[in-house]
Design an enzyme around this catalytic site. Structure first.
Site, PDB file in Angstrom:
ATOM      1  N   PRO A 103       0.892  -1.209  -0.026  1.00  0.00           N
ATOM      2  CA  PRO A 103       0.066  -0.030   0.024  1.00  0.00           C
ATOM      3  C   PRO A 103       0.879   1.310   0.112  1.00  0.00           C
ATOM      4  CG  PRO A 103      -0.734  -1.502   1.508  1.00  0.00           C
ATOM      5  CD  PRO A 103       0.629  -2.148   1.109  1.00  0.00           C
ATOM      6  N   GLU A 104       0.588   2.361  -0.973  1.00  0.00           N
ATOM      7  CA  GLU A 104       1.244   3.617  -0.949  1.00  0.00           C
ATOM      8  C   GLU A 104       0.555   4.438   0.235  1.00  0.00           C
ATOM      9  OE1 GLU A 104       2.375   4.897  -4.535  1.00  0.00           O
ATOM     10  OE2 GLU A 104       2.153   2.998  -5.527  1.00  0.00           O
TER      11      GLU A 104
ATOM     12  N   LYS B  88       4.465   5.218   4.968  1.00  0.00           N
ATOM     13  CA  LYS B  88       3.650   3.921   5.037  1.00  0.00           C
ATOM     14  C   LYS B  88       3.655   3.469   6.488  1.00  0.00           C
ATOM     15  CE  LYS B  88       5.118   2.945   0.343  1.00  0.00           C
ATOM     16  NZ  LYS B  88       6.008   2.020  -0.678  1.00  0.00           N
TER      17      LYS B  88
ATOM     18  N   ARG C 259      12.173  -3.228  -8.033  1.00  0.00           N
ATOM     19  CA  ARG C 259      10.690  -3.197  -8.569  1.00  0.00           C
ATOM     20  C   ARG C 259      10.588  -2.924 -10.068  1.00  0.00           C
ATOM     21  NH1 ARG C 259       7.485  -1.329  -4.163  1.00  0.00           N
ATOM     22  NH2 ARG C 259       5.597  -2.170  -5.483  1.00  0.00           N
TER      23      ARG C 259
END
Length: 274
Positions: free
Chosen positions: A2-3, A52, A263
């Site tokens: 989640p951002e 986060k 990523r």
């Protein structure tokens, strides 16, 4: 993972449901049993987010520090809390404004720990400025970005430099400003950095409001372009994120992808020239 907008939305949701009320706390899984016992029966005094990281305040009992990681998830419910199903690290339960039962279950977080005020401050000191916080100082981030040979794409994902930005916002904000993701940080102008920061502030606040990530400008929405809406488990309309091989909404060039800093990176080679 989640951002940052998701964590700020979670803080709002927890505050709205439990803020100012005594809560019952338990750890059905058992891994947070001691911490749950210490906050059981205490009043939830605050819910805060930085990047986060989620912090749930319980006055003198301390703060529950949560990092969802890749698999963590909060779910909310109304009525009596059901029998625990699955690995519930933390369950909060109480009564809503109408007296009906409410509860929240936390499953699979990377971190769930009870910490002191000083320890919370130490966590936040290790993080960069968060575009969603009123106390954010973008000068701190610029000071590091402007001296770095590291790619701007990697710098935006470094939580010690900018807190809360993840793979989606990273890819999208660079596209929106026509910046090659492989450009070194010190190759950015101050004007470009200020525009990136301002855009992150606006996009991420909109993400908190709608609980999804939308980054396309009005002229590039499905309605404006006569195209089908995006179908993706992340939701939202985007320019390049997870659109590898598809035509760019602006120029028609196929969107590219490559690995960077563990990523997947997405960009348009025409709209973001090197």
């Amino acid at each position: 993972m989640p951002e940052g907008h998701t964590i700020h939305r979670l803080a709002q949701d927890v505050r709205a449901r439990f803020g100012g009320r005594k809560v019952r706390a338990a750890s059905p899984q058992g891994k947070f049993a001691e911490g749950a016992a210490r906050i059981d029966g205490e009043v939830l005094t605050d819910a805060d987010a930085h990047g986060k990281h989620l912090f749930l305040g319980f006055g003198g009992a301390g703060w529950v520090h949560v990092h969802l990681g890749l698999y963590g998830k909060f779910t909310f419910g109304t009525g009596p809390a059901p029998a625990p199903v699955g690995q519930i690290r933390l369950r909060l339960a109480g009564d809503g404004e109408d007296g009906a039962g409410i509860y929240a279950d936390l499953r699979g977080p990377t971190r769930c720990e009870l910490i002191t005020e000083d320890e919370k401050f130490a966590v936040e000191e290790r993080l960069g400025p968060d575009p969603l916080r009123e106390d954010a100082d973008p000068e701190r981030a610029w000071a590091r970005v402007s001296r770095s040979r590291t790619t701007v794409a990697a710098l935006l994902m470094d939580q010690k430099i900018v807190a809360g930005v993840g793979n989606v916002y990273r890819a999208e904000v660079l596209f929106r400003h026509g910046i090659d993701p492989y450009r070194p940080g010190r190759g950015l102008s101050r004007t470009e950095w200020d525009a990136i920061w301002a855009d992150l502030v606006e996009l991420m606040h909109e993400g908190v409001r709608t609980n999804r990530i939308d980054t396309v400008r009005p002229q590039h929405t499905p309605e404006a372009m006569g195209r089908a809406p995006r179908v993706d488990d992340h939701g939202g309309e985007v320019y390049v994120y997870r659109r590898a091989g598809l035509e760019c909404h602006v120029c028609g060039e196929p969107v590219r992808t490559a690995g960077l800093a563990a990523r997947n990176l997405f960009w348009c080679p025409v709209c973001q020239p090197s």
